[in-house]
Structures are given as C-alpha cells and as structure tokens.
Design a protein around this motif. Structure first.
Motif, short mmCIF file in Angstrom:
data_model
loop_
_atom_site.label_atom_id
_atom_site.label_comp_id
_atom_site.label_asym_id
_atom_site.label_seq_id
_atom_site.Cartn_x
_atom_site.Cartn_y
_atom_site.Cartn_z
N GLU A 7 108.82 22.80 29.14
CA GLU A 7 110.15 23.58 29.10
C GLU A 7 109.80 25.01 28.77
O GLU A 7 110.43 26.00 28.88
CB GLU A 7 111.05 23.13 27.92
CG GLU A 7 110.54 22.67 26.72
CD GLU A 7 110.12 21.14 26.52
OE1 GLU A 7 110.63 20.49 25.73
OE2 GLU A 7 109.21 20.61 27.26
N CYS B 165 109.33 27.02 31.95
CA CYS B 165 110.55 27.18 32.55
C CYS B 165 111.44 28.28 31.76
O CYS B 165 112.09 29.10 32.34
CB CYS B 165 111.70 25.86 32.54
SG CYS B 165 110.95 24.55 33.41
N GLU B 166 111.27 28.10 30.31
CA GLU B 166 112.03 29.46 29.45
C GLU B 166 111.31 30.85 29.78
O GLU B 166 111.86 31.72 30.02
CB GLU B 166 111.70 28.86 28.10
CG GLU B 166 112.62 28.18 27.58
CD GLU B 166 114.30 28.18 27.74
OE1 GLU B 166 114.61 29.55 27.40
OE2 GLU B 166 114.92 27.59 28.35
N ALA C 230 110.08 31.59 32.70
CA ALA C 230 110.62 31.85 33.99
C ALA C 230 111.78 32.63 33.78
O ALA C 230 112.15 33.74 34.30
CB ALA C 230 110.60 30.61 34.99
N LYS C 231 112.80 32.19 32.91
CA LYS C 231 114.00 32.77 32.56
C LYS C 231 113.95 34.32 32.24
O LYS C 231 114.69 35.16 32.50
CB LYS C 231 114.91 31.83 31.75
CG LYS C 231 115.36 30.48 32.32
CD LYS C 231 116.05 29.72 31.38
CE LYS C 231 117.08 30.33 30.36
NZ LYS C 231 117.77 29.44 29.74
N ILE D 68 114.60 18.06 31.86
CA ILE D 68 114.09 19.54 32.13
C ILE D 68 114.52 19.92 33.60
O ILE D 68 114.89 20.98 33.73
CB ILE D 68 112.58 19.07 32.62
CG1 ILE D 68 111.96 19.05 31.13
CG2 ILE D 68 111.88 20.27 33.24
CD1 ILE D 68 112.04 20.05 30.20
N TYR E 217 116.77 22.96 34.49
CA TYR E 217 116.37 24.42 35.12
C TYR E 217 116.51 24.35 36.85
O TYR E 217 115.55 25.11 37.30
CB TYR E 217 114.69 24.67 34.63
CG TYR E 217 114.63 24.68 33.26
CD1 TYR E 217 114.95 25.81 32.46
CD2 TYR E 217 114.33 23.67 32.44
CE1 TYR E 217 114.79 26.26 31.14
CE2 TYR E 217 114.15 23.92 30.96
CZ TYR E 217 114.42 25.12 30.45
OH TYR E 217 114.34 25.09 29.09
N LYS E 218 117.04 23.37 37.41
CA LYS E 218 116.92 23.40 38.86
C LYS E 218 117.62 24.46 39.55
O LYS E 218 117.12 24.65 40.55
CB LYS E 218 117.94 22.07 38.82
CG LYS E 218 119.33 22.11 38.86
CD LYS E 218 120.12 20.90 38.97
CE LYS E 218 121.49 20.89 38.59
NZ LYS E 218 122.38 19.89 38.99
N ILE F 124 117.23 27.50 39.02
CA ILE F 124 115.85 28.68 39.00
C ILE F 124 115.44 28.48 40.17
O ILE F 124 114.39 27.69 40.27
CB ILE F 124 115.11 28.52 37.61
CG1 ILE F 124 115.90 28.83 36.67
CG2 ILE F 124 114.09 29.83 37.94
CD1 ILE F 124 115.07 28.89 35.08
N ILE G 88 111.27 28.09 40.39
CA ILE G 88 110.92 26.68 39.89
C ILE G 88 110.67 25.77 41.09
O ILE G 88 112.07 25.45 41.34
CB ILE G 88 111.32 26.35 38.56
CG1 ILE G 88 111.17 27.62 37.35
CG2 ILE G 88 110.65 25.04 38.02
CD1 ILE G 88 111.78 27.14 36.37
N PHE H 242 110.22 21.88 41.52
CA PHE H 242 109.67 20.43 40.98
C PHE H 242 109.64 19.45 42.35
O PHE H 242 110.41 18.98 42.96
CB PHE H 242 111.05 19.88 40.15
CG PHE H 242 111.43 20.74 39.02
CD1 PHE H 242 110.56 20.53 37.75
CD2 PHE H 242 112.65 21.31 38.88
CE1 PHE H 242 110.94 21.47 36.84
CE2 PHE H 242 112.93 22.17 37.75
CZ PHE H 242 111.97 22.27 36.78
N SER I 269 107.41 30.91 24.51
CA SER I 269 107.78 31.27 25.97
C SER I 269 107.68 32.87 26.31
O SER I 269 107.24 33.34 27.22
CB SER I 269 109.38 30.94 26.39
OG SER I 269 110.22 31.46 25.62
#
Length: 375
Positions: free
Chosen positions: A219, A222-223, A225-226, A253, A257-258, A260, A263, A265, A333
């Motif tokens: 995470e 991912c944070e 990335a935000k 997860i 964050y899907k 974004i 990212i 996966f 992050s």
C-alpha cells in the motif's frame, strides 16, 4: 547403496517464491556434488512435481502433500512422525530447511531459519487480511524455540538475524552460521525484442515482485502513486505481482487502487518473467517491512539500475555496498513519492551504502555450508 548413510534434507513446507528457490538451489548443489557418491540423498518435499526428476537424478524424493493442508499435519510431521522415520534410516545428517527443528534422537542436525515472523509486531489488521498467517506469526517465536538447542548448527541469512537469535534463544555465536543466499548471475541482459507480452512505453517503470503478505507493505507504493498524480505527474508505471485473487490482503489492495491506471496488478509470474521485467524496469521498489534477505534486491543489483528500499536492517545488509540505492521510511508514502518524482524527472541523487561485516562461521555458498555441516 543400501549400506550408505543418508543425508536427509527436509523442506515439506516450501512451495513457492524465494523459499522454493532455497530448496531448489540446495538440491541442485547436492545433486551435482560428490556427496551422492558417499551418501544417499533423500529430500522430503511438499510435492514431487515441484522438482524435475531428471534434474535431480541423484536424489530420492518423498512427498508429504498434506503438509500444507493444516498446521496440525505440519506439527505432527516435525514433532512425531519424523522421529519414527529417522529410526528406520541410517542417517548421517538431517538438514531442516524451513525453520522448525524436528524431534530426533541422537542424530546430527541443523535448521535453516528464514522466516522473519518473530521479529515483527503483530497487528490486528493482519488478522483481517490473512488469519492463518496472523496466528502462525503469534506462535512462530515459540516454534523456533522448540528443540532449537538440539541443533549442531542454526543457519541464518544475515548478521542482524544472528544477533537476534543469540539474544532471543541464548545460542552460542559459534553455532549460528551466516549463509547469504547465492544468486544466479545473469551477465547478459535480455534483448527487449525477445520479451513477449510486455507493453512498452516512454514512461518510467517501477517494479515490485512480491507475494501477497501484509508485511510486504504494497500500500505504501500505491499511496505514493496517488501523491504523484496529485502533483500532476502521470508519466510512470508501477508493476506489482498480485492480482487480488490470492487472499484478503490482495483483494483489499486491488479493490482500493484498481482505478489508478498507472498501477498494473499483473498477478504471479514465473522467475523467467520476473527477469524480463527486471530488464525493462527503470527502478526496483522494495518497501517490505520484514525480510530475512530480500531476494529481488540481490537479483536486481545485477542490472545496475536504481533501487528504492525500506530503511531497515535487512535491506541495508542485502544491498551490501551497492551504489545506486535510496532508502525511505517504509511507513512514509511521502518519502517514496519524492524519490520516485526525482527519478521520473532525472534528478535522483543516490545514498551511501555500507558493507556489513559478518562473523564466523560464515558460508558464502552451498559448498562451504555443507563442508561445515557434514565435516
């Protein structure tokens, strides 16, 4: 053959990821060494199909398919059945490659400890994400402790773990072997035109090969990335090897964050495919909270590209003097975002890494390790 003593290599709990590579590398060494001329080699494994019988032609495999169906079976094998098995076989040495020391009588033995669970504080969120792992983590310190002083040697991958074991279990330092994993070198990089099913772009590519475990700390990436997107920085891609089907942690997860688009996966991939992504990635991300080594760090160093890793003891020991590294607080992050932004804008300045001195006994490869164990 029947009169030979046996080297028993137990690995019934290893079935994927870096831990599977440990048993594979160990068996490859033994199979091609001089030991099969002197001893019968028997490997206790989860499933025979995980190992190519032709590759390991000098090794007899005995499988325990129930070993991963429940912890009851795992405990039964280690603390009851293996002693019965050992009484039927003329054993020279018993090597346990998965943390737990079986109850054996009057047999030379060693245990390879690579699970870092005892060194992590258990938190309630782990129970929601992965209940089995949560409870096993609670008891792992005690499982390590059971029979540990019966071993002639305890094998660990890093110096910091050796220090922890000395303090935690009151072991003598001469009985703890530091054995860093030996990584296969890939001197020639794969040519991009030979890489299939990987989309290319002009974006900076960040790669995190990981299993779906709460301590892998996905995470924080991912944070970060935000945060990059809020700064209107969009020309990057992050490749993460989960897809949400693995467990509750992965599901959470991916669901969070899907949306974004930066990212991706991609789910679990083969070791060969991991190396293909190493080749195209501009930077390896490794924010894991706890490891006994951090295999991707060592693998990626061969490609001489930037690595951003958690500012923790395991990472500093694994990076081992590499000069293209930056450390970040694994809970921040913001720090990771700043590093990624600098790389995207080609403004990155690397940190200094130091070499960690290791104390004897030390084994730099499987040959040296077996020389200590058997002789």
């Amino acid at each position: 053959m029947k009169n030979k003593k046996v080297i028993m290599i137990s690995a019934i709990n290893l079935f994927q990821g870096g831990t599977l590579s440990i048993i594979s590398d160990c068996l490859s060494f033994v199979n091609n060494s001089n030991y099969p001329n002197k001893y019968n080699i028997i490997a206790l494994v989860h499933k025979k199909e995980l190992f190519d019988q032709e590759t390991y032609s000098n090794i007899e495999f005995i499988e325990f398919p129930k070993s991963r169906t429940s912890y009851f079976y795992r405990l039964y094998y280690e603390y009851f059945y293996f002693n019965k098995l050992a009484k039927k076989i003329n054993i020279k040495f018993w090597l346990s490659l998965h943390d737990m020391t079986p109850s054996l009588q009057n047999i030379q033995q060693a245990v390879y400890c690579h699970n870092p669970s005892p060194f992590r504080k258990v938190i309630l969120k782990d129970f929601l994400d992965q209940p089995q792992l949560f409870f096993f983590t609670l008891f792992y310190r005690y499982l390590y402790k059971i029979n540990i002083k019966k071993n002639d040697f305890v094998i660990v991958q890093q110096q910091w773990i050796k220090k922890e074991f000395i303090n935690m279990f009151n072991l003598h330092q001469d009985k703890i072997i530091v054995a860093p994993p030996k990584i296969e070198e890939h001197k020639e990089h794969l040519e991009q035109e030979k890489i299939k099913n990987i989309e290319f772009s002009n974006n900076k590519v960040f790669f995190y090969p990981t299993l779906s475990r709460p301590f892998k700390n996905i995470e924080v990436i991912c944070e970060a990335a935000k945060l990059l997107i809020t700064k209107e920085i969009n020309d990057f891609e992050i490749i993460i090897t989960i897809d949400g089907k693995e467990n509750n942690y992965a599901k959470r997860i991916v669901a969070t964050y899907k949306d974004i688009k930066q990212i991706k996966f991609i789910g679990r991939i083969s070791r060969e495919k991991v190396y293909e992504y190493y080749n195209i990635a501009h930077c390896l991300l490794f924010p894991s909270i706890l490891e006994t080594w951090g295999l991707p760090i060592t693998e990626f160093k061969q490609f001489k590209k930037p690595i951003f890793i958690a500012d923790l003891p395991y990472a500093k020991e694994t990076i081992d003097g590499y000069n293209m590294v930056n450390y970040f607080n694994p809970t921040s992050s913001e720090q990771l975002c700043d590093l990624m932004e600098n790389l995207i804008k080609n403004n990155n300045v690397f940190s200094n890494s130091i070499k960690i001195e290791k104390t004897a006994p030390l084994a730099k490869n499987w040959d040296e390790l077996f020389s200590i164990l058997i002789n």
